[in-house]
Design an enzyme around this catalytic site. Sequence first.
Site, PDB file in Angstrom:
ATOM      1  N   ASN A   9      -0.233  -7.661  -3.687  1.00  0.00           N
ATOM      2  CA  ASN A   9      -0.325  -6.843  -2.469  1.00  0.00           C
ATOM      3  C   ASN A   9       0.064  -5.416  -2.838  1.00  0.00           C
ATOM      4  O   ASN A   9       1.229  -5.149  -3.117  1.00  0.00           O
ATOM      5  CB  ASN A   9       0.633  -7.427  -1.415  1.00  0.00           C
ATOM      6  CG  ASN A   9       0.751  -6.550  -0.191  1.00  0.00           C
ATOM      7  OD1 ASN A   9      -0.060  -5.645   0.015  1.00  0.00           O
ATOM      8  ND2 ASN A   9       1.762  -6.819   0.633  1.00  0.00           N
ATOM      9  N   TRP A  10      -0.929  -4.526  -2.830  1.00  0.00           N
ATOM     10  CA  TRP A  10      -0.663  -3.148  -3.254  1.00  0.00           C
ATOM     11  C   TRP A  10      -0.097  -2.294  -2.118  1.00  0.00           C
ATOM     12  O   TRP A  10       0.188  -1.107  -2.329  1.00  0.00           O
ATOM     13  CB  TRP A  10      -1.932  -2.514  -3.830  1.00  0.00           C
ATOM     14  CG  TRP A  10      -2.325  -3.053  -5.179  1.00  0.00           C
ATOM     15  CD1 TRP A  10      -1.636  -3.982  -5.922  1.00  0.00           C
ATOM     16  CD2 TRP A  10      -3.473  -2.704  -5.951  1.00  0.00           C
ATOM     17  NE1 TRP A  10      -2.287  -4.231  -7.103  1.00  0.00           N
ATOM     18  CE2 TRP A  10      -3.432  -3.464  -7.155  1.00  0.00           C
ATOM     19  CE3 TRP A  10      -4.550  -1.850  -5.761  1.00  0.00           C
ATOM     20  CZ2 TRP A  10      -4.413  -3.359  -8.141  1.00  0.00           C
ATOM     21  CZ3 TRP A  10      -5.532  -1.750  -6.741  1.00  0.00           C
ATOM     22  CH2 TRP A  10      -5.463  -2.493  -7.925  1.00  0.00           C
ATOM     23  N   LYS A  11       0.011  -2.850  -0.940  1.00  0.00           N
ATOM     24  CA  LYS A  11       0.600  -2.132   0.209  1.00  0.00           C
ATOM     25  C   LYS A  11      -0.020  -0.729   0.336  1.00  0.00           C
ATOM     26  O   LYS A  11      -1.195  -0.546   0.040  1.00  0.00           O
ATOM     27  CB  LYS A  11       2.120  -2.071   0.063  1.00  0.00           C
ATOM     28  CG  LYS A  11       2.756  -3.425  -0.217  1.00  0.00           C
ATOM     29  CD  LYS A  11       4.245  -3.408  -0.059  1.00  0.00           C
ATOM     30  CE  LYS A  11       4.817  -4.737  -0.501  1.00  0.00           C
ATOM     31  NZ  LYS A  11       6.180  -4.942  -0.088  1.00  0.00           N
ATOM     32  N   HIS A  96       2.143 -10.092   7.473  1.00  0.00           N
ATOM     33  CA  HIS A  96       3.176  -9.696   6.512  1.00  0.00           C
ATOM     34  C   HIS A  96       4.414  -9.240   7.276  1.00  0.00           C
ATOM     35  O   HIS A  96       4.304  -8.624   8.338  1.00  0.00           O
ATOM     36  CB  HIS A  96       2.637  -8.569   5.616  1.00  0.00           C
ATOM     37  CG  HIS A  96       3.515  -8.289   4.443  1.00  0.00           C
ATOM     38  ND1 HIS A  96       4.672  -7.557   4.550  1.00  0.00           N
ATOM     39  CD2 HIS A  96       3.422  -8.669   3.150  1.00  0.00           C
ATOM     40  CE1 HIS A  96       5.255  -7.478   3.354  1.00  0.00           C
ATOM     41  NE2 HIS A  96       4.517  -8.158   2.488  1.00  0.00           N
ATOM     42  N   GLU A  98       6.320  -6.823   6.897  1.00  0.00           N
ATOM     43  CA  GLU A  98       6.375  -5.381   7.196  1.00  0.00           C
ATOM     44  C   GLU A  98       5.577  -5.066   8.451  1.00  0.00           C
ATOM     45  O   GLU A  98       5.938  -4.168   9.217  1.00  0.00           O
ATOM     46  CB  GLU A  98       5.862  -4.584   5.986  1.00  0.00           C
ATOM     47  CG  GLU A  98       6.888  -4.592   4.862  1.00  0.00           C
ATOM     48  CD  GLU A  98       6.319  -4.427   3.462  1.00  0.00           C
ATOM     49  OE1 GLU A  98       5.136  -4.053   3.323  1.00  0.00           O
ATOM     50  OE2 GLU A  98       7.066  -4.687   2.499  1.00  0.00           O
ATOM     51  N   GLU A 168       7.618 -15.816   2.497  1.00  0.00           N
ATOM     52  CA  GLU A 168       8.229 -14.594   1.981  1.00  0.00           C
ATOM     53  C   GLU A 168       9.509 -14.305   2.757  1.00  0.00           C
ATOM     54  O   GLU A 168       9.451 -13.654   3.816  1.00  0.00           O
ATOM     55  CB  GLU A 168       7.269 -13.413   2.148  1.00  0.00           C
ATOM     56  CG  GLU A 168       5.954 -13.572   1.418  1.00  0.00           C
ATOM     57  CD  GLU A 168       5.349 -12.213   1.080  1.00  0.00           C
ATOM     58  OE1 GLU A 168       5.070 -12.000  -0.100  1.00  0.00           O
ATOM     59  OE2 GLU A 168       5.189 -11.378   1.977  1.00  0.00           O
ATOM     60  N   GLY A 174      11.046  -6.820  -1.998  1.00  0.00           N
ATOM     61  CA  GLY A 174      11.354  -5.468  -2.485  1.00  0.00           C
ATOM     62  C   GLY A 174      12.836  -5.236  -2.759  1.00  0.00           C
ATOM     63  O   GLY A 174      13.260  -4.106  -2.942  1.00  0.00           O
ATOM     64  N   SER A 214      10.138 -10.390  -4.570  1.00  0.00           N
ATOM     65  CA  SER A 214      10.666  -9.971  -5.869  1.00  0.00           C
ATOM     66  C   SER A 214      10.234 -10.888  -7.024  1.00  0.00           C
ATOM     67  O   SER A 214      11.023 -11.177  -7.918  1.00  0.00           O
ATOM     68  CB  SER A 214      12.194  -9.839  -5.812  1.00  0.00           C
ATOM     69  OG  SER A 214      12.556  -8.845  -4.867  1.00  0.00           O
ATOM     70  N   GLY A 235       4.373  -8.100  -4.586  1.00  0.00           N
ATOM     71  CA  GLY A 235       4.258  -6.707  -4.150  1.00  0.00           C
ATOM     72  C   GLY A 235       4.428  -5.763  -5.321  1.00  0.00           C
ATOM     73  O   GLY A 235       3.502  -5.524  -6.100  1.00  0.00           O
ATOM     74  N   GLY A 236       5.654  -5.238  -5.496  1.00  0.00           N
ATOM     75  CA  GLY A 236       5.939  -4.207  -6.495  1.00  0.00           C
ATOM     76  C   GLY A 236       5.399  -4.501  -7.883  1.00  0.00           C
ATOM     77  O   GLY A 236       4.800  -3.621  -8.518  1.00  0.00           O
TER      78      GLY A 236
HETATM   79  C1  PEP Z   1       5.323  -8.459  -0.642  1.00  0.00           C
HETATM   80  O1  PEP Z   1       5.287  -7.333  -0.174  1.00  0.00           O
HETATM   81  O2  PEP Z   1       4.543  -9.312  -0.198  1.00  0.00           O
HETATM   82  C2  PEP Z   1       6.297  -8.739  -1.678  1.00  0.00           C
HETATM   83  C3  PEP Z   1       6.533  -9.980  -1.972  1.00  0.00           C
HETATM   84  O3  PEP Z   1       6.887  -7.648  -2.286  1.00  0.00           O
HETATM   85  P1  PEP Z   1       7.824  -7.668  -3.619  1.00  0.00           P
HETATM   86  O4  PEP Z   1       7.150  -8.550  -4.619  1.00  0.00           O
HETATM   87  O5  PEP Z   1       7.887  -6.239  -4.038  1.00  0.00           O
HETATM   88  O6  PEP Z   1       9.154  -8.221  -3.193  1.00  0.00           O
END
Ligand code: PEP
Length: 252
Positions: A9-11, A96, A98, A168, A174, A214, A235-236
Amino acid sequence: MRKPVIAGNWKMYKLIGDAVSTALALRPLVSNANHCEIVIAPPFTALKVVADRLEGSNIQVAGQDCATETKHGAHTGEIAANMLLDAGATHVIIGHSERRQHYCESDTFVQRKIQAAVATGLTAIMCVGESLAQREAGTAESVVKGQLNGGLRGLTATDLNRIMIAYEPVWAIGTGRTATPDQAQEMHSFVRGIFNEKFGGEASERLRILYGGSVKPDNIASLMTAPDIDGALVGGASLDAESFAGIVHYNG
Ligand code: PEP
């Protein structure tokens, strides 16, 4: 056997040029990965060009959200599921945390988006997960159950072929604080149990449940040893081609 899924997920990161160069760098790094499905979710502006540049590869492309409405119309700022499909997406992330937290997305909204996605032919990656306060209060399972009951309302057995769940925990997203494989397994098994009650044994055994929060190249292998973890939503660590490829190649 459930085929694992590793999704990135590049957000709200990457201008078009960077999105294309990351996708092109990733392509050869994962071209021999047959053990899992690979999905990346660029921002809307880069989706079509990334999908075009990945044509013929083993990497599929996802939207990060879609509209509740399926019929074109006066919905300023919204992107319909069929527009994602038209741009080359096969999947869409829905609900998600967020979006739930910062854009007030309710379970009703999530449910309507899931209906729109599956009716259009996209695979919905539906996100669920509790906050730290909810976990500490001992309500993690009831929160996730409520999100599933709300979001999955009205789905038919056929629709289930187009659904994946991403567990999640909000406290892990994050933060660098990954759920342990045992913590994740416990919730994944709970989620599968809910699917079993709602849709029966066959559907629940087929369901892919991804873990997100993470995930990094150095913790994915241990997470993937848990029997109900069928992949990851990243994500990251998906923003860099080598790091994401390291996660895809969790099996060595
Ligand atoms: C996400 O945004 O779906 C996520 C899992 O982010 P991260 O891997 O950065 O925790």
